[in-house]
Design an enzyme around this catalytic site. Structure first.
Site, PDB file in Angstrom:
ATOM      1  N   ALA A 121      46.148  42.003  38.818  1.00 30.32           N
ATOM      2  CA  ALA A 121      45.878  40.847  39.693  1.00 30.32           C
ATOM      3  C   ALA A 121      45.755  39.530  38.930  1.00 30.32           C
ATOM      4  O   ALA A 121      45.873  38.459  39.521  1.00 30.32           O
ATOM      5  CB  ALA A 121      44.613  41.100  40.504  1.00 30.32           C
ATOM      6  N   SER A 122      45.549  39.609  37.634  1.00 28.49           N
ATOM      7  CA  SER A 122      45.435  38.380  36.828  1.00 28.49           C
ATOM      8  C   SER A 122      46.783  37.686  36.662  1.00 28.49           C
ATOM      9  O   SER A 122      46.842  36.535  36.249  1.00 28.49           O
ATOM     10  CB  SER A 122      44.902  38.745  35.438  1.00 28.49           C
ATOM     11  OG  SER A 122      45.728  39.755  34.869  1.00 28.49           O
ATOM     12  N   GLY A 123      47.879  38.383  36.941  1.00 22.02           N
ATOM     13  CA  GLY A 123      49.217  37.878  36.616  1.00 22.02           C
ATOM     14  C   GLY A 123      49.687  36.724  37.505  1.00 22.02           C
ATOM     15  O   GLY A 123      49.095  36.418  38.544  1.00 22.02           O
ATOM     16  N   ARG A 163      42.211  43.842  33.499  1.00 20.56           N
ATOM     17  CA  ARG A 163      41.743  44.467  32.250  1.00 20.56           C
ATOM     18  C   ARG A 163      40.423  43.870  31.780  1.00 20.56           C
ATOM     19  O   ARG A 163      39.717  44.457  30.982  1.00 20.56           O
ATOM     20  CB  ARG A 163      42.815  44.328  31.177  1.00 20.56           C
ATOM     21  CG  ARG A 163      43.986  45.239  31.454  1.00 20.56           C
ATOM     22  CD  ARG A 163      44.858  45.424  30.252  1.00 20.56           C
ATOM     23  NE  ARG A 163      45.787  44.320  30.060  1.00 20.56           N
ATOM     24  CZ  ARG A 163      46.728  44.313  29.135  1.00 20.56           C
ATOM     25  NH1 ARG A 163      46.827  45.315  28.291  1.00 20.56           N
ATOM     26  NH2 ARG A 163      47.563  43.295  29.035  1.00 20.56           N
ATOM     27  N   LEU A 206      47.016  50.369  32.295  1.00 19.80           N
ATOM     28  CA  LEU A 206      48.175  51.182  32.705  1.00 19.80           C
ATOM     29  C   LEU A 206      48.275  52.490  31.931  1.00 19.80           C
ATOM     30  O   LEU A 206      48.766  53.493  32.436  1.00 19.80           O
ATOM     31  CB  LEU A 206      49.461  50.371  32.471  1.00 19.80           C
ATOM     32  CG  LEU A 206      49.699  49.187  33.408  1.00 19.80           C
ATOM     33  CD1 LEU A 206      50.853  48.338  32.909  1.00 19.80           C
ATOM     34  CD2 LEU A 206      49.977  49.684  34.819  1.00 19.80           C
ATOM     35  N   ALA A 225      51.436  45.267  37.936  1.00 14.38           N
ATOM     36  CA  ALA A 225      51.119  45.239  36.496  1.00 14.38           C
ATOM     37  C   ALA A 225      52.228  45.873  35.672  1.00 14.38           C
ATOM     38  O   ALA A 225      52.693  46.970  35.965  1.00 14.38           O
ATOM     39  CB  ALA A 225      49.802  45.976  36.242  1.00 14.38           C
ATOM     40  N   TYR A 282      62.892  44.604  27.622  1.00 14.16           N
ATOM     41  CA  TYR A 282      62.063  44.357  28.816  1.00 14.16           C
ATOM     42  C   TYR A 282      62.818  44.837  30.057  1.00 14.16           C
ATOM     43  O   TYR A 282      62.256  45.499  30.939  1.00 14.16           O
ATOM     44  CB  TYR A 282      61.702  42.861  28.937  1.00 14.16           C
ATOM     45  CG  TYR A 282      61.238  42.498  30.329  1.00 14.16           C
ATOM     46  CD1 TYR A 282      60.003  42.936  30.807  1.00 14.16           C
ATOM     47  CD2 TYR A 282      62.058  41.767  31.204  1.00 14.16           C
ATOM     48  CE1 TYR A 282      59.589  42.646  32.110  1.00 14.16           C
ATOM     49  CE2 TYR A 282      61.653  41.466  32.496  1.00 14.16           C
ATOM     50  CZ  TYR A 282      60.421  41.904  32.946  1.00 14.16           C
ATOM     51  OH  TYR A 282      60.021  41.630  34.232  1.00 14.16           O
ATOM     52  N   LYS A 333      61.873  47.914  32.925  1.00 11.52           N
ATOM     53  CA  LYS A 333      61.864  47.785  34.391  1.00 11.52           C
ATOM     54  C   LYS A 333      62.771  48.840  35.046  1.00 11.52           C
ATOM     55  O   LYS A 333      62.447  49.373  36.106  1.00 11.52           O
ATOM     56  CB  LYS A 333      62.299  46.370  34.814  1.00 11.52           C
ATOM     57  CG  LYS A 333      61.378  45.256  34.340  1.00 11.52           C
ATOM     58  CD  LYS A 333      59.919  45.440  34.761  1.00 11.52           C
ATOM     59  CE  LYS A 333      59.653  45.266  36.225  1.00 11.52           C
ATOM     60  NZ  LYS A 333      58.208  45.453  36.537  1.00 11.52           N
ATOM     61  N   SER A 360      58.679  33.236  32.711  1.00 13.80           N
ATOM     62  CA  SER A 360      59.744  32.574  33.471  1.00 13.80           C
ATOM     63  C   SER A 360      59.513  31.064  33.587  1.00 13.80           C
ATOM     64  O   SER A 360      60.448  30.279  33.397  1.00 13.80           O
ATOM     65  CB  SER A 360      59.929  33.237  34.837  1.00 13.80           C
ATOM     66  OG  SER A 360      58.695  33.587  35.407  1.00 13.80           O
TER      67      SER A 360
HETATM   68  P1  NAP Z   1      52.369  38.299  34.072  1.00 10.43           P
HETATM   69  O1  NAP Z   1      51.749  37.050  34.542  1.00 10.43           O
HETATM   70  O2  NAP Z   1      52.555  38.464  32.597  1.00 10.43           O
HETATM   71  O3  NAP Z   1      51.581  39.523  34.660  1.00 10.43           O
HETATM   72  C1  NAP Z   1      51.633  40.790  34.091  1.00 10.43           C
HETATM   73  C2  NAP Z   1      50.412  41.553  34.570  1.00 10.43           C
HETATM   74  O4  NAP Z   1      50.485  42.884  34.050  1.00 10.43           O
HETATM   75  C3  NAP Z   1      49.101  40.947  34.062  1.00 10.43           C
HETATM   76  O5  NAP Z   1      48.154  41.029  35.079  1.00 10.43           O
HETATM   77  C4  NAP Z   1      48.729  41.878  32.907  1.00 10.43           C
HETATM   78  O6  NAP Z   1      47.338  41.960  32.680  1.00 10.43           O
HETATM   79  C5  NAP Z   1      49.231  43.200  33.455  1.00 10.43           C
HETATM   80  N1  NAP Z   1      49.384  44.177  32.380  1.00 10.43           N
HETATM   81  C6  NAP Z   1      50.226  44.143  31.331  1.00 10.43           C
HETATM   82  N2  NAP Z   1      50.018  45.220  30.537  1.00 10.43           N
HETATM   83  C7  NAP Z   1      49.016  45.934  31.118  1.00 10.43           C
HETATM   84  C8  NAP Z   1      48.344  47.139  30.780  1.00 10.43           C
HETATM   85  N3  NAP Z   1      48.639  47.848  29.683  1.00 10.43           N
HETATM   86  N4  NAP Z   1      47.371  47.585  31.606  1.00 10.43           N
HETATM   87  C9  NAP Z   1      47.028  46.890  32.729  1.00 10.43           C
HETATM   88  N5  NAP Z   1      47.620  45.735  33.093  1.00 10.43           N
HETATM   89  C10 NAP Z   1      48.611  45.264  32.288  1.00 10.43           C
HETATM   90  O7  NAP Z   1      53.815  38.474  34.676  1.00 10.43           O
HETATM   91  P2  NAP Z   1      54.416  38.285  36.158  1.00 10.43           P
HETATM   92  O8  NAP Z   1      55.616  37.436  36.018  1.00 10.43           O
HETATM   93  O9  NAP Z   1      53.391  37.923  37.127  1.00 10.43           O
HETATM   94  O10 NAP Z   1      54.941  39.761  36.388  1.00 10.43           O
HETATM   95  C11 NAP Z   1      54.385  40.631  37.349  1.00 10.43           C
HETATM   96  C12 NAP Z   1      55.406  41.665  37.672  1.00 10.43           C
HETATM   97  O11 NAP Z   1      56.579  41.035  38.162  1.00 10.43           O
HETATM   98  C13 NAP Z   1      55.854  42.502  36.463  1.00 10.43           C
HETATM   99  O12 NAP Z   1      56.038  43.813  36.903  1.00 10.43           O
HETATM  100  C14 NAP Z   1      57.187  41.859  36.081  1.00 10.43           C
HETATM  101  O13 NAP Z   1      58.030  42.765  35.425  1.00 10.43           O
HETATM  102  C15 NAP Z   1      57.716  41.495  37.465  1.00 10.43           C
HETATM  103  N6  NAP Z   1      58.753  40.457  37.502  1.00 10.43           N
HETATM  104  C16 NAP Z   1      58.506  39.193  37.031  1.00 10.43           C
HETATM  105  C17 NAP Z   1      59.515  38.242  37.107  1.00 10.43           C
HETATM  106  C18 NAP Z   1      59.322  36.812  36.631  1.00 10.43           C
HETATM  107  O14 NAP Z   1      60.313  36.085  36.543  1.00 10.43           O
HETATM  108  N7  NAP Z   1      58.096  36.374  36.350  1.00 10.43           N
HETATM  109  C19 NAP Z   1      60.763  38.577  37.659  1.00 10.43           C
HETATM  110  C20 NAP Z   1      60.956  39.861  38.131  1.00 10.43           C
HETATM  111  C21 NAP Z   1      59.948  40.797  38.059  1.00 10.43           C
HETATM  112  P3  NAP Z   1      46.576  40.980  31.621  1.00 10.43           P
HETATM  113  O15 NAP Z   1      46.343  39.675  32.357  1.00 10.43           O
HETATM  114  O16 NAP Z   1      45.325  41.710  31.315  1.00 10.43           O
HETATM  115  O17 NAP Z   1      47.491  40.822  30.462  1.00 10.43           O
END
Ligand code: NAP
Length: 355
Positions: free
Chosen positions: A15-17, A39, A65, A85, A158, A162, A202
């Protein structure tokens, strides 16, 4: 919204993401109860605890995770689980342990926990366009029917994480008698306002254009989508009983030349935008050679994405027709992302004086 889909209890992992924070915000705005996995401790996330409705309907649960059974407790009593996550990092030292293991094992951990909770009816998985392709081609229109078969631990790791995570999820659903179904959301390049202070990979692409990281304009292009729309797509997937399978989520494809031109139009010409034009056939060759001087993650990305013949074409009609998604204009998303990276002080360099 049908009555059945009001006041749901929804678990949001990570949820922090960047994306998940918007998801939490929109779920709370719609009156749902949110169980957020993170986390850290709740005090680390004021941008979530201060959201409207958070005091009454948002709770925090620590989960990693990689820890088996970590999600058992939190998904109990949830109607829907949104699994966002996953590590989103382009350059890593060890692709297996830093990317693939948390992405795949984490997804399976979440699914296994849901299987133990009778209440869960649907899982919405944040997959990615990365699971559809890692190499755009001007000769092909990509859709939900496509799978990225080219990435591996060395090439775009990466992207590979996915693909493996989404495949693991579909395999699990197929081989187990689950009381829930699975919807995958496959967004392309997600940009826009960030609720928290971290710089997402991104939005970083746009930040780097303003910061002078890109030495020249090159033949690169992205299917842009606003982070608020990606959050909305997850919620529409939760609220649409007939939703099925994967949903490619992207609005318009923009070239780097078009993005930079628009940045100048917006008045950011005094930032360190690239001036040299290598969005040419010769530039493609130069960039190919230069890719070998880059960290491995950037290098493999450049080789798969830079080039006139690598213009992305995609069909985003399934989400429009089945989920009813209505995208925020790309110009608005780019403008919001730029204002955001400036507001969060992600650009330390002072703008240049222009004559
Ligand atoms: P983000 O801000 O980096 O968020 C990633 C999240 O995953 C954070 O909450 C992080 O927690 C958590 N995480 C990473 N490793 C973990 C672990 N070992 N255990 C528990 N939590 C963990 O990235 P986002 O862009 O929002 O991405 C969210 C999702 O969207 C991902 O699945 C990503 O692949 C997908 N996605 C993103 C994009 C894009 O352009 N941004 C495009 C397509 C798909 P912490 O805060 O604790 O690190």
């Amino acid at each position: 919204m049908s009555e059945e889909h009001q006041n749901q209890t929804v678990c949001v992992t990570g949820a922090s993401g960047f994306i998940a924070a918007h998801l939490v915000k929109q779920l709370l705005e719609q009156g749902h109860t949110v169980k957020a996995t993170v986390r850290g401790t709740a005090d680390k996330y004021p941008y979530l605890t201060e959201l409207a409705g958070a005091e009454e309907r948002l709770s925090f649960h620590q989960a990693d995770l990689l820890a088996e059974n970590a999600y058992d407790e939190v998904v109990q009593d949830c109607d829907v689980v949104m699994h966002t996550a996953s590590p989103y990092v382009v350059n890593v030292k060890d692709s297996q342990t830093e990317l693939v293991d948390p992405a795949v094992n984490g997804t399976l951990n979440v699914l296994k926990s849901c299987a133990k909770a009778a209440s869960v009816k649907r899982i919405v998985l944040t997959s990615s366009l990365a699971a559809i392709t890692d190499q755009p081609s001007s000769d092909k229109v990509f859709s939900e029917a496509d799978w990225n078969t080219k990435s591996d631990l060395k090439r775009n790791p990466y992207f590979f994480s996915k693909v493996k995570a989404e495949q693991a999820a579909w395999d699990y659903i197929e081989s187990n008698d689950c009381g829930f179904d699975l919807i995958a959301i496959n967004p392309y390049m997600v940009i826009g306002p960030s609720l928290g202070p971290s710089l997402n990979e991104s939005n970083k692409v746009l930040r780097d254009m303003l910061k002078g990281v890109y030495p020249a304009l090159m033949n690169l292009n992205w299917g842009i989508v606003d982070v608020r729309d990606v959050a909305k797509a997850h919620i529409l997937a939760m609220q649409t009983p007939e939703a099925k399978g994967r949903y490619l989520i992207a609005n318009e494809n923009w070239t780097m030349t078009k993005v930079i031109g628009f940045m100048r139009e917006l008045g950011y010409g005094n930032y360190r935008l690239p001036k040299l034009n290598l969005a040419t056939p010769l530039g493609d060759k130069i960039m190919y050679l230069l890719s070998y001087t880059q960290p491995s993650g950037n290098g493999t990305y450049m080789r798969a994405h830079v080039g006139k013949d690598k213009t992305m074409r995609f069909d985003n009609s399934k989400a429009i027709n089945e989920l009813g998604i209505d995208y925020i204009a790309t110009k608005e998303s780019i403008k919001a992302a730029i204002e955001d990276v400036i507001q969060w002080n992600h650009i330390k360099e002072k703008p240049l004086k222009v004559a």
